[in-house]
Design a protein around this motif. Structure first.
Motif, short mmCIF file in Angstrom:
data_model
loop_
_atom_site.label_atom_id
_atom_site.label_comp_id
_atom_site.label_asym_id
_atom_site.label_seq_id
_atom_site.Cartn_x
_atom_site.Cartn_y
_atom_site.Cartn_z
N ASN A 262 -22.86 -74.92 -49.37
CA ASN A 262 -21.74 -74.71 -50.01
C ASN A 262 -20.84 -74.16 -48.88
O ASN A 262 -19.50 -74.55 -48.78
CB ASN A 262 -21.57 -73.55 -51.23
CG ASN A 262 -20.22 -73.60 -51.85
OD1 ASN A 262 -19.69 -74.54 -52.08
ND2 ASN A 262 -19.88 -72.02 -52.08
N ASP B 149 -15.92 -78.37 -56.38
CA ASP B 149 -15.64 -76.82 -56.33
C ASP B 149 -16.28 -76.12 -57.43
O ASP B 149 -17.12 -75.21 -57.50
CB ASP B 149 -14.21 -76.28 -55.91
CG ASP B 149 -13.82 -76.76 -54.51
OD1 ASP B 149 -14.98 -77.01 -53.70
OD2 ASP B 149 -12.80 -76.66 -54.30
N SER C 251 -19.77 -73.75 -57.71
CA SER C 251 -19.59 -72.34 -58.18
C SER C 251 -20.49 -72.32 -59.65
O SER C 251 -20.95 -71.06 -59.56
CB SER C 251 -18.13 -72.15 -58.35
OG SER C 251 -17.47 -72.74 -59.59
N ARG D 66 -19.93 -76.95 -46.67
CA ARG D 66 -18.88 -77.78 -47.36
C ARG D 66 -17.77 -77.20 -47.21
O ARG D 66 -16.69 -78.12 -46.95
CB ARG D 66 -19.23 -78.03 -48.86
CG ARG D 66 -18.24 -78.73 -49.52
CD ARG D 66 -18.60 -78.97 -51.09
NE ARG D 66 -18.70 -77.52 -51.64
CZ ARG D 66 -17.58 -76.88 -52.40
NH1 ARG D 66 -16.30 -77.49 -52.20
NH2 ARG D 66 -17.60 -75.92 -52.87
N GLU D 67 -17.53 -75.94 -47.40
CA GLU D 67 -16.39 -75.11 -47.16
C GLU D 67 -15.87 -74.94 -45.78
O GLU D 67 -14.83 -74.53 -45.52
CB GLU D 67 -16.29 -73.91 -48.00
CG GLU D 67 -16.30 -74.10 -49.49
CD GLU D 67 -16.63 -72.84 -50.31
OE1 GLU D 67 -16.66 -71.68 -49.65
OE2 GLU D 67 -16.33 -73.07 -51.38
N ASN D 68 -16.76 -75.27 -44.87
CA ASN D 68 -16.87 -74.96 -43.35
C ASN D 68 -16.55 -73.29 -43.38
O ASN D 68 -15.66 -73.04 -42.59
CB ASN D 68 -15.66 -75.58 -42.70
CG ASN D 68 -15.71 -75.98 -41.15
OD1 ASN D 68 -16.99 -75.50 -40.60
ND2 ASN D 68 -14.81 -76.25 -40.76
N THR D 69 -17.08 -72.58 -43.97
CA THR D 69 -17.12 -71.03 -43.91
C THR D 69 -18.30 -70.06 -43.41
O THR D 69 -18.43 -69.31 -43.80
CB THR D 69 -16.75 -70.46 -45.46
OG1 THR D 69 -17.54 -70.71 -46.23
CG2 THR D 69 -15.11 -71.08 -45.75
#
Length: 160
Positions: free
Chosen positions: A55, A2, A6, A58-61
């Protein structure tokens, strides 16, 4: 992971924003545009775009319109819907990854250069295949996690 993501995304967005700021100030305020700044900003911009998508994967967002979840009452039904969504995403993503691979092979063969600075555009083009492969890895990972939850014996059948 993470923290690394970032930092990279923050650095890229700062570089792109600073480059655009310099371009606006020099072109419109000082009336002396910096030649080649737009094409040099293509590199961090494309990597920012693709790594941002990775990203989110990866975050499933990713942005979703989960209207069907409103009508599903059990956790098992929601997991089935999530599995279907991930399978569709994986199918379309693999198809796009194949196209990105073909484009990367073309980019290697042709070895284009930018018009003003003569920078090789391969380093921009490779962001596409890199991003697609990483997104497919994370999509497959989320599919596996949904399948584990779906087939685990302690999955609740009703929402509490």
């Amino acid at each position: 992971m993470d923290r690394f993501a970032s930092i990279i995304l923050t650095v890229l967005i700062c570089v792109v924003a600073l480059g655009q700021f310099v371009q606006v100030i020099t072109r419109y305020v000082l009336e002396i545009p910096v030649m080649g700044l737009e094409e040099s900003l293509l590199y961090p911009t494309m990597w920012l775009y693709m790594l941002g998508a990775v990203n989110a994967s990866r975050e499933n967002t990713h942005i979703r319109a989960n209207v069907l979840e409103i009508f599903l009452s059990s956790t098992k039904q929601q997991q089935v819907l999530a599995v279907i969504g991930e399978v569709i995403s994986l199918t379309v993503g693999i198809w796009l990854t194949i196209w990105a691979w073909d484009f990367t092979k073309y980019s290697i063969r042709v070895w284009r250069e930018s018009p003003t600075l003569y920078l090789p555009t391969f380093y921009v083009d490779v962001a596409l295949i890199t991003g697609m492969v990483l997104m497919m890895i994370f999509t497959a990972w989320h599919l596996i996690k949904h399948l584990i939850v779906l087939f685990s014996p302690d999955t609740p059948t009703k929402e509490s």
